[in-house]
Write an enzyme that holds these catalytic residues in place. Structure first.
Site, short mmCIF file in Angstrom:
data_model
loop_
_atom_site.label_atom_id
_atom_site.label_comp_id
_atom_site.label_asym_id
_atom_site.label_seq_id
_atom_site.Cartn_x
_atom_site.Cartn_y
_atom_site.Cartn_z
N GLU A 1 12.37 12.87 0.57
CA GLU A 1 11.25 12.27 -0.17
C GLU A 1 9.90 12.79 0.34
O GLU A 1 8.99 13.05 -0.44
CB GLU A 1 11.32 10.74 -0.04
N ARG B 1 1.60 0.61 15.26
CA ARG B 1 1.22 0.53 13.86
C ARG B 1 1.62 -0.84 13.30
O ARG B 1 2.33 -1.60 13.93
CB ARG B 1 1.89 1.65 13.06
N TYR C 1 9.33 15.68 1.45
CA TYR C 1 9.11 17.01 0.88
C TYR C 1 8.92 16.97 -0.62
O TYR C 1 8.26 17.84 -1.18
CB TYR C 1 10.25 17.95 1.30
N LYS D 1 4.35 29.69 5.28
CA LYS D 1 3.49 29.38 4.14
C LYS D 1 2.01 29.42 4.54
O LYS D 1 1.19 30.03 3.86
CB LYS D 1 3.83 28.00 3.59
N SER E 1 -0.66 27.46 -3.68
CA SER E 1 -0.29 28.87 -3.89
C SER E 1 -0.79 29.41 -5.22
O SER E 1 -0.79 30.62 -5.44
CB SER E 1 1.23 29.03 -3.82
N TRP F 1 7.52 -0.66 3.88
CA TRP F 1 8.06 0.05 2.70
C TRP F 1 9.45 0.58 3.00
O TRP F 1 10.24 0.85 2.08
CB TRP F 1 7.13 1.18 2.25
N THR G 1 7.41 26.45 7.24
CA THR G 1 6.10 25.87 6.93
C THR G 1 5.00 26.78 7.48
O THR G 1 3.98 27.01 6.81
CB THR G 1 5.97 24.46 7.52
N ASP H 1 7.46 22.98 -25.20
CA ASP H 1 7.37 21.60 -24.70
C ASP H 1 8.41 21.45 -23.61
O ASP H 1 9.08 22.42 -23.23
CB ASP H 1 7.65 20.59 -25.84
N SER I 1 13.36 6.54 -13.56
CA SER I 1 12.26 7.33 -14.11
C SER I 1 12.16 8.69 -13.41
O SER I 1 12.05 9.74 -14.06
CB SER I 1 10.96 6.55 -13.95
N SER I 2 12.24 8.68 -12.07
CA SER I 2 12.12 9.93 -11.32
C SER I 2 13.28 10.87 -11.63
O SER I 2 13.08 12.08 -11.78
CB SER I 2 12.13 9.65 -9.81
N HIS J 1 15.16 11.99 12.76
CA HIS J 1 13.95 12.06 13.59
C HIS J 1 13.00 10.88 13.33
O HIS J 1 12.05 10.68 14.06
CB HIS J 1 13.23 13.41 13.49
N HIS J 2 13.29 10.11 12.28
CA HIS J 2 12.53 8.88 12.07
C HIS J 2 13.11 7.75 12.91
O HIS J 2 12.60 6.63 12.88
CB HIS J 2 12.59 8.47 10.60
N HIS K 1 13.63 11.40 4.15
CA HIS K 1 13.04 12.66 4.59
C HIS K 1 12.88 13.67 3.46
O HIS K 1 11.80 14.23 3.28
CB HIS K 1 13.66 13.27 5.83
N HIS L 1 0.85 -1.20 0.00
CA HIS L 1 0.00 0.00 0.00
C HIS L 1 0.88 1.24 0.00
O HIS L 1 0.67 2.17 -0.80
CB HIS L 1 -0.92 -0.02 1.22
#
Lengths: 539, 304
Positions: A257, A452, A259, A333, A270, A144, A330, A108, A171-172, A304-305, A255, A79
């Site tokens: 990722e 979890r 963002y 914003k 925005s 994951w 943040t 293009d 690809s990315s 922090h993870h 991390h 998932h």
């Protein structure tokens, strides 16, 4: 190929190529490839979503009713992978593909053939990933995050997962190179960097993040591969390796990722809020700088993870302070969005509804983020449903809501038709209510002590789990309305969209006809600052 | 009678409501629990205070920001004739909402740092227990107590039989029927051999993993710590009152990750010493009998 190329060269018709295969499989057109990305993302959203439905069905009440625990772990793992790499990221790339050339006045993307390839790698990548369900031993089930030793303990599905990461990573990276090349080289004369729409800015910064961290992930998973198959011991304590090293490398990717999945969302919001407030975005430059600071900080907060892995005190403190700092840009914003609405002239079409919901619900995800940043408190929250609630608030009501907002916002430009405002609003209200019924109780579950990634739980957790599951089923079913609205708009809607589409819309993308013709800006547009959303930012 | 009944019910609700918010009335998770447990250690109390402080800060900011949004949404509607203004920046405002959050964050970071510095100090422990995570059970080895090495006291701690039978797919058994002697549901939160520790004693835990990474978490103690193969992590606790405290593995560790609970039984010091002595002599006896057995049947060391 030579004659095909020369044929393209003399093709001055400015029409989409005829023939389904030629148009969609061989496309080098940013709009068609953008459409492909978006359809792919939607498909993956439903595949990942059906896994979520099964997860919530098993968690509907205590006891195991539907799946074995191991298969449950396969579901949670897949998932996450499908939603992150298959739904959210390709959706943003699709939006970038469609809108960046239109927003900067380019004909293009800078590298159209690479654009085709970076899309067409994805179906192969996901075939590899999803086929692992049919392997003996099943799909990857170690989460994951692929923490060793667990992730390399199972069958060969991990090899499929690693190959998937490599292919989708390529690809990315290609997508990111293309976006950077387009933004830096193909802007129409007069479209200065500090006049670009915020969406373009956020994507530029996101693309740099992608280039910086996707290779790190590729390195981490390659070390996993050699640990499993070639006898190395990078992460194997028995061979002198360190399992925690993987976590450091993984989260150095992971991390930023996070963002990568939220900065383009900031860009979208925005764009939308000023349009429906009929007022320029408040603090354009501050928004750009805030995005850049968030991107910079994202590289120095990864641990922090991992607060509970037993880091030394100094490291815990550093990563706590750095993480808390992210709240500042943040916050800027969020305050700027609210101030943009202040003294505007507001209307609430579906894109605006999703944007307003984004601001509120993403901020709630940010609040739990601040709580999680406090190390002593994190020792209680870490790996509980509190974290699950936190990242679903920022990823579902954050990233996914922004994508839905963007689709409603730009769909009239893409299709030339107006979507059904009534059904868009029904989709919105059902989504926003059910998503909160789904995720808000998960805060309580985590605080009460539910870990979890468990398939079954004590009866004390039963009530909120049932509520959460009901919210989940309604949210899942509601997304079928979304598909219905899109199909109706593209193929059946009677009401034609004007070029400007929205009363308050500003920027180059609204100067081309609706639907946007196959080729736009073959001649660079003459930039008129008053037509840009951020034409005058001398202050 | 009726009046008393209402008042009685009101009191029950008040107790339940305050308990929901404080979590103080229950040692285990309970239905509709909304918040962290206050727990039974100084650390867990401080963490609870930090949790509440940060939550309140978030609520206040939320009320201000969302309040402003809601006011804007009602006051500045085009349908009410609102005309958009043109301004788009204010350096003063932007400085204000950069600096104030920094100050608020510093206000949160200060207590967090203080708690962290205090809780990471495992020195001066009067007792050491080694905790090892296995798929899917815990092992507890008593290393030392009161300055003396503990000899051969250690055991595996697994999910209890009743929960294990009930949790099988389509077992047909009702999780609600898994209750302890007091009628409290302990489905998936009970083990065959709990970790027995003395209350009021600083206990150091050495935490490691035997196969994959696990995480040892008892909410009432106020922390969790990963159990990682090849690494020995240290943490400590000092439980203020005797009782039974339950937790679960908190790091995905494979198929039965959800089925390796933790039960800590804190008993008064004297009772613990008696228990420990009994365990030590039992281990001695066990060893003696095993040695005797090994002597009598040379070559057969399957028992060892």
């Amino acid at each position: 190929m030579a004659h095909a190329a020369s044929q393209d060269h003399h093709d001055d018709h400015h029409e989409a190529p005829s023939g389904f295969f030629r148009r969609w499989f061989m496309s080098t057109n940013h709009k068609d490839i953008g459409t492909l990305y978006l359809i792919f993302a939607l498909l993956m959203f439903f595949i990942g979503g059906s896994m979520a439905m099964l997860i919530r069905a098993e968690l509907f009440e205590p006891g195991l009713q539907l799946v074995q625990p191991y298969f449950f772990n396969e579901l949670t793992t897949m998932h996450a992978l499908v939603m992150i790499f298959g739904a959210i990221m390709p959706a943003f790339v699709g939006l970038g593909n469609w809108m960046i050339p239109l927003m900067v006045g380019a004909p293009d993307m800078a590298l159209p053939r690479m654009n085709n390839m970076s899309f067409w790698l994805l179906p192969f990548a996901f075939t590899i990933l999803l086929s692992s369900f049919f392997l003996p031993g099943g799909a990857p089930a170690g989460g994951w995050t692929m923490y060793p030793p667990l992730s390399i303990q199972g069958g060969d599905s991990i090899a499929f997962l690693i190959f998937f990461v490599h292919v989708s990573g390529i690809s990315s990276i290609m997508g990111a190179i293309n976006i950077i090349a387009t933004i830096l080289n193909m802007r129409a004369p007069g479209m200065d960097l500090l006049k670009m729409p915020i969406f373009v800015w956020t994507w530029l910064i996101t693309a740099f993040l992608l280039i910086a961290v996707m290779p790190v992930l590729a390195g981490a998973v390659t070390m996993l591969l050699t640990d499993k198959y070639f006898g190395t011991s990078f992460f194997n304590a028995a061979g002198g390796g360190d399992p925690v090293l993987f976590q450091h490398v993984f989260w150095f990717f992971g991390h930023p990722e996070v963002y990568i999945m939220i900065l383009p969302a900031f860009g979208i919001i925005s764009e939308i809020i000023p349009t429906f407030s009929r007022k320029p975005l408040f603090g354009y430059k501050a928004m750009v700088y805030a995005t850049a600071s968030i991107a910079f900080l994202s590289f120095i907060v990864w641990a922090h993870h991992m607060f509970a892995v037993g880091l030394p005190l100094g490291a815990e403190l550093f990563f706590m302070y750095a993480t808390m700092l992210i709240a500042v840009p943040t916050g800027v914003k969020v305050f700027n969005w609210v101030t943009t609405m202040w003294k505007g002239s507001l209307t609430f079409e579906t894109p605006m509804l999703f944007a307003v919901a984004f601001v509120i619900l993403f901020t709630i995800g940010g609040f739990s983020g601040i709580m999680l940043a406090l190390v002593p408190a994190d020792f209680q929250y870490q790996d509980t449903y509190f974290v699950v609630a936190h990242f679903h608030y920022v990823l579902v009501t954050g990233a996914a809501f922004s994508i839905m907002a963007a689709v409603y916002y730009w769909l009239p430009k893409w299709s030339g038709n107006m979507y059904s405002e009534r059904w868009g609003k029904i989709h919105f209200w059902l989504s926003v209510v059910s998503v909160n019924v789904l995720f808000f109780p998960q805060h309580f579950l985590g605080l009460a002590g539910m870990p979890r990634r468990i398939p079954d739980y004590n009866v004390a957790f039963a009530d909120f789990n049932m509520i959460s599951s009901i919210g989940g089923f309604v949210f899942g079913a509601t997304q079928l309305i979304f598909v219905g609205v899109i199909i109706h708009c593209v193929f059946f809607a009677k009401k034609k969209a004007t070029d400007r589409v929205w009363e308050g819309s500003k920027g180059l993308e609204w100067t081309v006809p609706s639907p946007a013709p196959h080729h736009t800006f073959a001649v660079p547009p003459v930039i008129d600052d008053s037509q840009l959303a951020h034409g005058d930012v001398t202050h | 009678m009726k009046f008393g009944g209402i008042r009685g019910r009101a009191t029950t609700w008040a107790v339940a409501a305050s308990a929901l918010l404080s979590g103080s009335a229950w040692a285990n998770p309970h239905p509709w629990q909304l918040n962290l447990t206050k727990g039974v250690t100084q650390t867990s109390h401080e963490v609870w205070d930090l949790n509440m402080a940060s939550f309140l800060v978030c609520v206040v900011i939320g009320v201000i920001v969302f309040g402003a949004m809601i006011i804007a949404m009602f006051r500045f509607r085009k349908s009410k004739g609102a005309v958009a203004e043109k301004w788009s920046h204010s350096t003063k405002l932007e400085l204000v909402w950069t600096i104030i959050p920094v100050l608020i964050l510093m206000g949160l970071a200060w207590p967090a740092t203080k708690i962290l510095v205090r809780t990471t100090d495992t020195a001066d422990a009067q007792m050491t227990v080694k905790v090892t995570g296995y798929q899917w059970k815990w092992r507890y080895d008593y290393v030392d107590y009161d300055g003396k090495t503990v000899k051969k006291v250690g055991f595996m701690s697994r999910l209890d039989k009743k929960s294990d039978a009930t949790r099988q797919l389509d077992s047909g058994l009702d999780p609600k029927a898994v209750v302890d002697a007091n009628g409290t549901n302990d489905y998936l939160l009970n083990v065959d051999h709990p970790l027995v520790v003395p209350a009021g004693v600083k206990i150091r835990f050495l935490i490691t993993g035997g196969d994959v990474i696990h995480s040892w978490w008892v909410p009432d103690l106020g922390w969790k710590m990963d159990a990682i193969p090849g690494i020995v992590n240290a943490a400590w606790t000092k439980i203020s009152k005797p009782g039974i405290y339950r937790g679960q593995c908190a790091e995905l560790c494979g198929q039965d990750h959800g089925f390796m609970p933790i039960v800590v039984k804190a008993v008064p010091k004297a009772q613990f010493e008696k228990w420990l002595a009994a365990q030590e002599s039992a281990a001695q006896l066990d060893k003696a009998s095993r040695t005797a057995q090994a002597d009598s049947t040379p070559g057969d060391d399957s028992q060892g």
